[in-house]
Design a protein around this motif. Structure first.
Motif, mmCIF file in Angstrom:
data_model
loop_
_atom_site.group_PDB
_atom_site.id
_atom_site.type_symbol
_atom_site.label_atom_id
_atom_site.label_comp_id
_atom_site.label_asym_id
_atom_site.label_seq_id
_atom_site.Cartn_x
_atom_site.Cartn_y
_atom_site.Cartn_z
ATOM 1 N N ALA A 123 0.837 -1.201 0.000
ATOM 2 C CA ALA A 123 0.000 0.000 0.000
ATOM 3 C C ALA A 123 0.871 1.249 0.000
ATOM 4 C CB ALA A 123 -0.933 -0.001 1.203
ATOM 5 N N ASN A 124 1.967 1.208 0.752
ATOM 6 C CA ASN A 124 2.881 2.344 0.806
ATOM 7 C C ASN A 124 3.537 2.565 -0.558
ATOM 8 O OD1 ASN A 124 4.279 4.467 1.974
ATOM 9 N ND2 ASN A 124 5.946 3.167 2.684
ATOM 10 N N ALA A 125 3.918 1.480 -1.220
ATOM 11 C CA ALA A 125 4.521 1.593 -2.545
ATOM 12 C C ALA A 125 3.513 2.147 -3.551
ATOM 13 C CB ALA A 125 5.028 0.229 -3.000
ATOM 14 N N ASN A 126 2.277 1.700 -3.462
ATOM 15 C CA ASN A 126 1.230 2.224 -4.346
ATOM 16 C C ASN A 126 1.006 3.711 -4.112
ATOM 17 O OD1 ASN A 126 0.805 -0.235 -5.574
ATOM 18 N ND2 ASN A 126 -0.920 -0.801 -4.264
ATOM 19 N N ASN A 127 1.023 4.112 -2.837
ATOM 20 C CA ASN A 127 0.845 5.520 -2.493
ATOM 21 C C ASN A 127 1.997 6.359 -3.051
ATOM 22 O OD1 ASN A 127 -0.372 7.782 -1.264
ATOM 23 N ND2 ASN A 127 0.975 7.576 0.502
ATOM 24 N N MET A 128 3.219 5.872 -2.912
ATOM 25 C CA MET A 128 4.381 6.602 -3.417
ATOM 26 C C MET A 128 4.318 6.734 -4.946
ATOM 27 S SD MET A 128 6.191 7.761 -1.007
ATOM 28 C CE MET A 128 7.619 8.233 -1.925
ATOM 29 N N ALA B 252 1.589 6.801 -6.725
ATOM 30 C CA ALA B 252 0.526 7.767 -7.018
ATOM 31 C C ALA B 252 1.028 9.194 -6.817
ATOM 32 C CB ALA B 252 -0.693 7.502 -6.146
ATOM 33 N N VAL B 253 1.787 9.417 -5.759
ATOM 34 C CA VAL B 253 2.346 10.751 -5.488
ATOM 35 C C VAL B 253 3.306 11.139 -6.599
ATOM 36 C CG1 VAL B 253 3.866 12.043 -3.937
ATOM 37 C CG2 VAL B 253 2.033 10.638 -2.985
ATOM 38 N N ARG B 254 4.172 10.212 -6.988
ATOM 39 C CA ARG B 254 5.142 10.479 -8.048
ATOM 40 C C ARG B 254 4.431 10.803 -9.368
ATOM 41 N NH1 ARG B 254 8.267 6.104 -7.009
ATOM 42 N NH2 ARG B 254 9.454 7.112 -5.382
ATOM 43 N N GLU B 255 3.395 10.033 -9.675
ATOM 44 C CA GLU B 255 2.638 10.268 -10.911
ATOM 45 C C GLU B 255 1.936 11.618 -10.874
ATOM 46 O OE1 GLU B 255 -1.160 8.313 -13.188
ATOM 47 O OE2 GLU B 255 0.286 6.934 -12.271
ATOM 48 N N THR B 256 1.363 11.971 -9.737
ATOM 49 C CA THR B 256 0.704 13.264 -9.580
ATOM 50 C C THR B 256 1.695 14.403 -9.773
ATOM 51 O OG1 THR B 256 -0.933 12.332 -8.074
ATOM 52 C CG2 THR B 256 -0.618 14.719 -7.993
ATOM 53 N N MET B 257 2.876 14.287 -9.160
ATOM 54 C CA MET B 257 3.884 15.336 -9.298
ATOM 55 C C MET B 257 4.371 15.435 -10.746
ATOM 56 S SD MET B 257 4.074 17.043 -6.600
ATOM 57 C CE MET B 257 5.418 18.070 -7.146
ATOM 58 N N ASP B 258 4.489 14.304 -11.435
ATOM 59 C CA ASP B 258 4.890 14.337 -12.852
ATOM 60 C C ASP B 258 3.853 15.082 -13.693
ATOM 61 O OD1 ASP B 258 7.242 12.969 -12.365
ATOM 62 O OD2 ASP B 258 6.437 11.014 -12.971
#
Length: 74
Positions: free
Chosen positions: A5-10, A12-18
């Protein structure tokens, strides 16, 4: 399970920032990933985005003015 879940969250955050960085580039904001990330965190903490934008513009004007005055003295 928690690490997944933590990896999925990271991710998602990375994709959002991109995506935000791409929008920033399309709008010619001049913000790099680090600056954009700081702005996002400040907005998440309740800073008014319009006020933040005004501060960034004023800092850029001051920086340009300082660079121009340094060029004149050299």
């Amino acid at each position: 399970m928690a690490s997944s879940a933590n990896a999925n969250n990271m991710n998602a955050v990375r994709e959002t920032m991109d995506v935000l960085l791409e929008i920033s580039r399309l709008l010619n904001t001049g913000l790099d990933m680090q600056s954009l990330s700081i702005c996002v965190r400040l907005c998440e903490q309740g800073i008014n985005p319009e006020a933040l934008s005004s501060v960034i513009k004023e800092l850029r004007k001051a920086s340009d003015s300082l660079k121009a005055s340094e060029n004149c003295t050299n």
